[in-house]
Design a protein around this motif. Structure first.
Motif, PDB file in Angstrom:
ATOM      1  N   PHE A 264      98.007 -53.808  98.597  1.00  0.00           N
ATOM      2  CA  PHE A 264      96.599 -53.465  98.754  1.00  0.00           C
ATOM      3  C   PHE A 264      96.267 -52.083  98.196  1.00  0.00           C
ATOM      4  CE2 PHE A 264      93.224 -51.481 101.378  1.00  0.00           C
ATOM      5  CZ  PHE A 264      92.162 -52.191 100.832  1.00  0.00           C
ATOM      6  N   TYR A 303      97.067 -58.496 103.380  1.00  0.00           N
ATOM      7  CA  TYR A 303      96.573 -58.019 102.092  1.00  0.00           C
ATOM      8  C   TYR A 303      95.338 -58.817 101.669  1.00  0.00           C
ATOM      9  CZ  TYR A 303      96.813 -57.131  96.959  1.00  0.00           C
ATOM     10  OH  TYR A 303      96.537 -56.825  95.646  1.00  0.00           O
ATOM     11  N   GLN A 306      92.386 -57.591 103.656  1.00  0.00           N
ATOM     12  CA  GLN A 306      92.009 -56.244 103.219  1.00  0.00           C
ATOM     13  C   GLN A 306      91.282 -56.273 101.877  1.00  0.00           C
ATOM     14  OE1 GLN A 306      96.029 -54.578 103.399  1.00  0.00           O
ATOM     15  NE2 GLN A 306      95.334 -53.118 104.936  1.00  0.00           N
ATOM     16  N   ALA A 307      91.773 -57.079 100.947  1.00  0.00           N
ATOM     17  CA  ALA A 307      91.165 -57.138  99.607  1.00  0.00           C
ATOM     18  C   ALA A 307      89.729 -57.636  99.675  1.00  0.00           C
ATOM     19  CB  ALA A 307      92.002 -58.038  98.691  1.00  0.00           C
TER      20      ALA A 307
END
Length: 368
Positions: A264, A303, A306-307
């Motif tokens: 990330f 991840y 988060q992205a």
């Protein structure tokens, strides 16, 4: 519209092997919140649909694996059934083959080969290339794309890091060398990244894209021209992809830079850099390409969350995932992450709330 898209490959994937697999995949994507698929239709010198152009030029109507079928037509029917748009992806673009010395195309049309400074067939990372600067090669690629647009009920077309593109080491064929000499009264530099030589070749590809864009829009102004280039300006220096100019000239409707980073922090860093290259109007066209599976790499659930959260915090309303099979592994683990958001309604929060969002995601992950 906010793009919630995914690439459908014919490599390391079972989706295109049968009509039943296609139907099941489209149902899964619709239930998960996706609204666009980008199915591969041009791979290793073969089409994934019956092509009269390929039959007349190369005596091969379709990739032999799909003889007697039309995977593109099957995808369109099954995607329409569940309300998903279809934008065919010309994956190989100007690349003719992979580790096959040019494959079927250059065996029949050796004059179409791209050449490096030594006069050898242009090969970069295993891909062998047609000469994307050659008018005949450009006409072939243009006709291939327009054939799909004219004969299938699609929502647009997609090029990527090979359309329009050419490795910077190419352009040393006699015809291109002569064109350059007539323009500048000198031969091309031996350094393939010489700024003038680099930009001159990139401009030829940009002009090809302009023609492609215009001819697609002449058929149907509502069709989407979607491109997934390498990140600027690495893509310009390595593959002659001047995506900054493409945006400035209005030659792309949706752009998916391949922000293929495996953690990330790296992804966030590139998103920050990319978004700074876009003005407000251009930012509405941005839906980054995100890598969820490649070889042994698998994106983590954290991840992924988060992205998406970070994209929304930066005003990015969508993304496209490479590729479908990554959603289905480990009992649909990443697909389930998206359903929990839920992906089809997730609009994100202001940047100031990002830390709170990520804390919530960690809590959800623990529960999950």
């Amino acid at each position: 519209m906010a793009i919630r898209g995914v690439w459908i490959t014919n490599t390391d994937s079972q989706v295109l092997h049968s009509r039943q697999n296609i139907a099941e995949a489209m149902a899964f994507l619709a239930q998960t919140g996706f609204n666009v698929v980008f199915p591969d239709v041009w791979n290793r010198g073969f089409t994934l649909y019956p092509s009269t152009i390929m039959r007349s030029l190369f005596d091969v109507e379709i990739d032999p694996r799909y003889q007697g079928r039309d995977p593109l037509a099957e995808i369109i029917v099954e995607a329409r059934r569940v309300g998903i748009k279809v934008i065919p992806w010309f994956e190989y673009g100007f690349a003719s083959s992979y580790n096959s010395n040019g494959g079927t195309i250059l065996a029949k049309k050796p004059e179409w080969a791209a050449r490096d400074i030594h006069g050898s067939l242009l090969n970069k990372n295993g891909f062998e290339w047609m000469n994307a600067l050659d008018p005949q090669v450009q006409e072939f690629m243009l006709n291939l794309v327009l054939d799909v647009v004219k004969n299938y009920d699609v929502d647009g077309i997609q090029g990527d890091d090979r359309l329009p593109a050419l490795p910077c080491e190419g352009g040393y064929d006699s015809s291109t060398v002569e064109r350059y000499r007539q323009t500048f009264d000198c031969h091309p530099p031996q350094n393939p990244k010489d700024p003038q030589w680099l930009q001159w070749r990139a401009n030829i590809l940009t002009n090809f894209l302009a023609r492609l864009y215009q001819e697609i829009k002449a058929i149907n102004s509502n069709l989407i021209v979607s491109l997934s280039p390498n990140i600027y300006d690495w893509g310009l220096k390595e593959y002659l992809q001047d995506s900054k100019t493409w945006l400035e000239r209005g030659l792309v409707d949706i752009i998916h830079p391949q922000i293929y980073r495996r953690d990330f922090a790296s992804y966030k860093q590139v998103v920050d850099r990319v978004t700074q290259q876009f003005n407000r109007e251009q930012l509405t066209k941005l839906s980054p390409g995100i890598l969820i599976k490649l070889g042994s790499y698998r994106m983590s659930a954290e991840y992924l969350r988060q992205a998406i959260a970070y994209n929304r915090s930066r005003g990015i309303s969508g993304e496209v995932f490479f590729f479908y099979e990554g959603l289905r592994e480990n009992n649909d683990a990443l697909g389930k992450v998206l359903r929990l958001l839920p992906y089809n309604n997730y609009s994100g929060q202001p940047r100031s709330n990002l830390r709170g969002i990520q804390s919530l995601f960690r809590f959800l992950q623990n529960r999950f």
